[in-house]
Write a protein that holds these residues in place. Structure first.
Motif, PDB file in Angstrom:
ATOM      1  N   ALA A 134       0.821  -1.218   0.000  1.00  0.00           N
ATOM      2  CA  ALA A 134       0.000   0.000   0.000  1.00  0.00           C
ATOM      3  C   ALA A 134       0.849   1.259   0.000  1.00  0.00           C
ATOM      4  O   ALA A 134       0.342   2.342  -0.304  1.00  0.00           O
ATOM      5  N   ILE A 135       2.130   1.126   0.380  1.00  0.00           N
ATOM      6  CA  ILE A 135       3.021   2.285   0.437  1.00  0.00           C
ATOM      7  C   ILE A 135       4.374   1.934  -0.161  1.00  0.00           C
ATOM      8  O   ILE A 135       4.811   0.784  -0.110  1.00  0.00           O
ATOM      9  N   LYS A 136       5.016   2.933  -0.729  1.00  0.00           N
ATOM     10  CA  LYS A 136       6.368   2.761  -1.260  1.00  0.00           C
ATOM     11  C   LYS A 136       7.362   2.792  -0.091  1.00  0.00           C
ATOM     12  O   LYS A 136       7.083   3.356   0.958  1.00  0.00           O
ATOM     13  N   ILE A 140       7.574   5.067   4.052  1.00  0.00           N
ATOM     14  CA  ILE A 140       7.466   4.438   5.372  1.00  0.00           C
ATOM     15  C   ILE A 140       7.796   5.426   6.484  1.00  0.00           C
ATOM     16  O   ILE A 140       7.091   5.492   7.501  1.00  0.00           O
ATOM     17  N   LYS A 141       8.833   6.215   6.304  1.00  0.00           N
ATOM     18  CA  LYS A 141       9.249   7.140   7.364  1.00  0.00           C
ATOM     19  C   LYS A 141       8.139   8.126   7.721  1.00  0.00           C
ATOM     20  O   LYS A 141       7.848   8.353   8.903  1.00  0.00           O
ATOM     21  N   VAL A 142       7.489   8.714   6.717  1.00  0.00           N
ATOM     22  CA  VAL A 142       6.436   9.689   7.017  1.00  0.00           C
ATOM     23  C   VAL A 142       5.222   9.011   7.633  1.00  0.00           C
ATOM     24  O   VAL A 142       4.560   9.575   8.524  1.00  0.00           O
ATOM     25  N   VAL A 143       4.905   7.783   7.207  1.00  0.00           N
ATOM     26  CA  VAL A 143       3.793   7.053   7.825  1.00  0.00           C
ATOM     27  C   VAL A 143       4.095   6.785   9.288  1.00  0.00           C
ATOM     28  O   VAL A 143       3.245   6.980  10.170  1.00  0.00           O
ATOM     29  N   VAL A 144       5.313   6.345   9.593  1.00  0.00           N
ATOM     30  CA  VAL A 144       5.712   6.089  10.980  1.00  0.00           C
ATOM     31  C   VAL A 144       5.582   7.378  11.804  1.00  0.00           C
ATOM     32  O   VAL A 144       5.045   7.361  12.925  1.00  0.00           O
ATOM     33  N   GLU A 145       6.053   8.484  11.280  1.00  0.00           N
ATOM     34  CA  GLU A 145       5.942   9.763  11.991  1.00  0.00           C
ATOM     35  C   GLU A 145       4.482  10.099  12.274  1.00  0.00           C
ATOM     36  O   GLU A 145       4.139  10.563  13.374  1.00  0.00           O
ATOM     37  N   MET A 188       7.119 -12.365  -8.801  1.00  0.00           N
ATOM     38  CA  MET A 188       6.546 -11.496  -7.781  1.00  0.00           C
ATOM     39  C   MET A 188       7.619 -10.638  -7.114  1.00  0.00           C
ATOM     40  O   MET A 188       7.403  -9.453  -6.843  1.00  0.00           O
ATOM     41  N   PHE A 189       8.781 -11.227  -6.844  1.00  0.00           N
ATOM     42  CA  PHE A 189       9.851 -10.455  -6.207  1.00  0.00           C
ATOM     43  C   PHE A 189      10.363  -9.352  -7.122  1.00  0.00           C
ATOM     44  O   PHE A 189      10.670  -8.251  -6.681  1.00  0.00           O
ATOM     45  N   THR A 190      10.442  -9.648  -8.407  1.00  0.00           N
ATOM     46  CA  THR A 190      10.870  -8.628  -9.366  1.00  0.00           C
ATOM     47  C   THR A 190       9.871  -7.472  -9.398  1.00  0.00           C
ATOM     48  O   THR A 190      10.250  -6.291  -9.348  1.00  0.00           O
ATOM     49  N   PHE A 191       8.598  -7.813  -9.452  1.00  0.00           N
ATOM     50  CA  PHE A 191       7.543  -6.795  -9.465  1.00  0.00           C
ATOM     51  C   PHE A 191       7.581  -5.974  -8.178  1.00  0.00           C
ATOM     52  O   PHE A 191       7.418  -4.744  -8.191  1.00  0.00           O
ATOM     53  N   HIS A 192       7.800  -6.652  -7.048  1.00  0.00           N
ATOM     54  CA  HIS A 192       7.872  -5.980  -5.750  1.00  0.00           C
ATOM     55  C   HIS A 192       8.930  -4.875  -5.779  1.00  0.00           C
ATOM     56  O   HIS A 192       8.694  -3.750  -5.321  1.00  0.00           O
ATOM     57  N   GLY A 193      10.093  -5.208  -6.328  1.00  0.00           N
ATOM     58  CA  GLY A 193      11.163  -4.221  -6.423  1.00  0.00           C
ATOM     59  C   GLY A 193      10.837  -3.104  -7.397  1.00  0.00           C
ATOM     60  O   GLY A 193      11.133  -1.935  -7.138  1.00  0.00           O
ATOM     61  N   GLU A 194      10.228  -3.460  -8.533  1.00  0.00           N
ATOM     62  CA  GLU A 194       9.866  -2.459  -9.535  1.00  0.00           C
ATOM     63  C   GLU A 194       8.889  -1.425  -8.976  1.00  0.00           C
ATOM     64  O   GLU A 194       8.948  -0.246  -9.337  1.00  0.00           O
ATOM     65  N   GLN A 195       7.995  -1.884  -8.098  1.00  0.00           N
ATOM     66  CA  GLN A 195       6.997  -0.988  -7.499  1.00  0.00           C
ATOM     67  C   GLN A 195       7.534  -0.220  -6.292  1.00  0.00           C
ATOM     68  O   GLN A 195       6.819   0.575  -5.692  1.00  0.00           O
ATOM     69  N   TYR A 197       8.230  -1.396  -3.327  1.00  0.00           N
ATOM     70  CA  TYR A 197       7.711  -1.856  -2.055  1.00  0.00           C
ATOM     71  C   TYR A 197       8.880  -2.343  -1.196  1.00  0.00           C
ATOM     72  O   TYR A 197       9.908  -2.776  -1.712  1.00  0.00           O
ATOM     73  N   SER A 198       8.699  -2.308   0.102  1.00  0.00           N
ATOM     74  CA  SER A 198       9.752  -2.761   1.010  1.00  0.00           C
ATOM     75  C   SER A 198       9.816  -4.287   1.045  1.00  0.00           C
ATOM     76  O   SER A 198       8.784  -4.963   1.046  1.00  0.00           O
TER      77      SER A 198
END
Length: 298
Positions: A134-136, A140-145, A188-195, A197-198
Motif C-alpha cells: 500500500a506504500i512505497k 514508510i518514514k512519514v507514515v511512521v511519523e 513477484m519479487f521482481t515486481f515488488h522491487g519495480e513498485q 515496495y519494502s
C-alpha cells in the motif's frame, strides 16, 4: 463491537495493490485476520503490550474493522476493561461495517498524510498491518511519523507486516516438476522491487523509529510457524491459495494483461498451490511484528 459511525475525510488516490473491495474480498480479509492470529500464537494484541488501562485504540488500514472487533473480544475474554473508544482509519470506506454506535468510529484518511490534530497524542495503542503493498519504501518514514503523533506518551505501536528477509524460497517453495512456485516467486519479487515496495517493512519501520521519541522496540519473526506446527499447515496453504493469486491477478492487470488473462493466471496458480498442499508442501505466512512504546518523559 457491533456497530460504527462514519466520519468522512478527504483522501488521496490510493496506491494499494489489492484494491479489490467486493464481498469475496471482505471474506478473504476476515479469514486472513484469523490466520494471522493463529500464526501469532493466538494473540491479537501483542503480549509485549500491557492490557490494563487501554482506553482508546486506533487501527490503521482497518478494512472491515475485523482487528478492532477481535481486540475488543480478546480484552473482554481475558477480564480486562474494553476500550472506551476505537477508531478505524482507512483510505476507503467501502468495507467499513454498518451501524451507529459513537464509541466505534470509522474515518476515511490517508496514512501518508498527518492525521487531524484532534487525534494527536490520544491513543493508548495504534495498530497497523499488511500495508507492504500500500506504500512505497520511501513513504514508510512519514507514515511512521504520522502514527507516532497519534500515541499518548507511554502508548504502544503494533505493526505486523510481510518480511522477505528469510528469502523467497520459504514463501514460494519448490516442488516436483511443474508443481513448483519458484517461477511465480521470482516474478513477484521482481515486481515488488519495480513498485518500490519494502522487502522488510518492519525493519524499515525500526530504522525510522530511531529518530523519534520511541523506546522498547522489539521485532518478532513469525515465519516458520507452519514448519513448527503441523496442525496449521492446511489452513496456511488455503490462505496462500487465496492471497497470492490475488496479488498475481492485480499485478498482471498493472502490467497490462486484460482481466480475463489476469484471472486465468491467478486461477492456474491457485490450482497448483492446492495440489501442492495436498501432496504435503509446506507454505508459510512470512510476517513479523514490531512493538514499540512512546517515551513518557516528553
Amino acid at each position: 463491537m457491533a456497530a460504527s459511525t462514519f466520519e468522512i475525510e478527504a483522501s488521496k488516490q490510493e496506491l494499494y495493490l489489492l484494491s479489490k473491495r467486493d464481498e469475496e474480498e471482505k471474506d478473504r480479509l476476515d479469514q486472513q485476520s484469523n490466520v494471522i492470529k493463529i500464526v501469532r500464537d493466538g494473540h491479537v494484541l501483542d503480549p509485549k503490550i500491557p492490557k490494563q488501562n487501554i482506553f482508546r485504540i486506533a487501527d490503521i488500514a482497518t478494512g472491515t474493522g475485523i482487528w478492532l472487533r477481535e481486540v475488543a473480544t480478546e480484552l473482554a475474554d481475558r477480564g480486562y476493561r474494553s476500550p472506551l473508544e476505537t477508531v478505524g482509519f482507512d483510505i476507503s470506506p467501502e468495507q467499513f461495517p454498518k451501524g451507529s454506535v459513537p464509541e466505534n468510529k470509522f474515518v476515511v484518511w490517508d496514512m501518508t498524510t498527518s492525521f487531524p490534530q484532534g487525534y494527536h497524542n490520544s491513543f493508548d495503542v495504534v495498530h497497523i498491518r499488511l500495508v507492504t503493498v500500500a506504500i512505497k519504501v520511501e513513504q514508510i518514514k512519514v507514515v511512521v511519523e504520522n502514527l507516532v503523533e497519534l500515541l499518548k506518551p507511554g502508548g504502544y505501536l503494533q505493526w505486523t507486516d510481510f518480511s522477505y528477509t528469510n528469502g523467497r524460497e520459504i514463501i514460494y517453495p519448490a516442488g516436483e516438476g511443474d508443481l513448483s512456485c519458484e517461477p511465480e516467486g521470482e516474478m513477484m519479487f521482481t515486481f515488488h522491487g519495480e513498485q518500490r515496495y519494502s522487502y522488510d517493512t518492519t525493519g524499515d519501520v525500526k530504522k525510522a523509529l530511531q529518530s523519534l521519541p520511541m523506546e522498547d522496540v522489539h521485532v518478532t519473526d513469525h515465519t516458520g510457524a507452519s514448519h513448527r506446527r503441523p496442525e496449521i499447515r492446511g489452513m496456511v496453504a488455503e490462505w496462500h491459495s487465496r492471497v497470492i493469486p490475488l496479488f498475481m491477478e492485480m499485478m498482471s492487470l498493472r502490467k497490462g494483461q486484460d482481466k480475463e488473462q489476469a484471472a486465468m493466471t491467478a486461477d492456474a496458480y491457485r490450482k497448483k498451490v492446492i495440489e501442492m498442499g495436498k501432496r504435503g508442501t509446506i507454505f508459510e505466512v512470512p510476517i513479523t511484528t514490531l512493538v514499540a512504546r512512546r517515551k513518557s518523559n516528553l
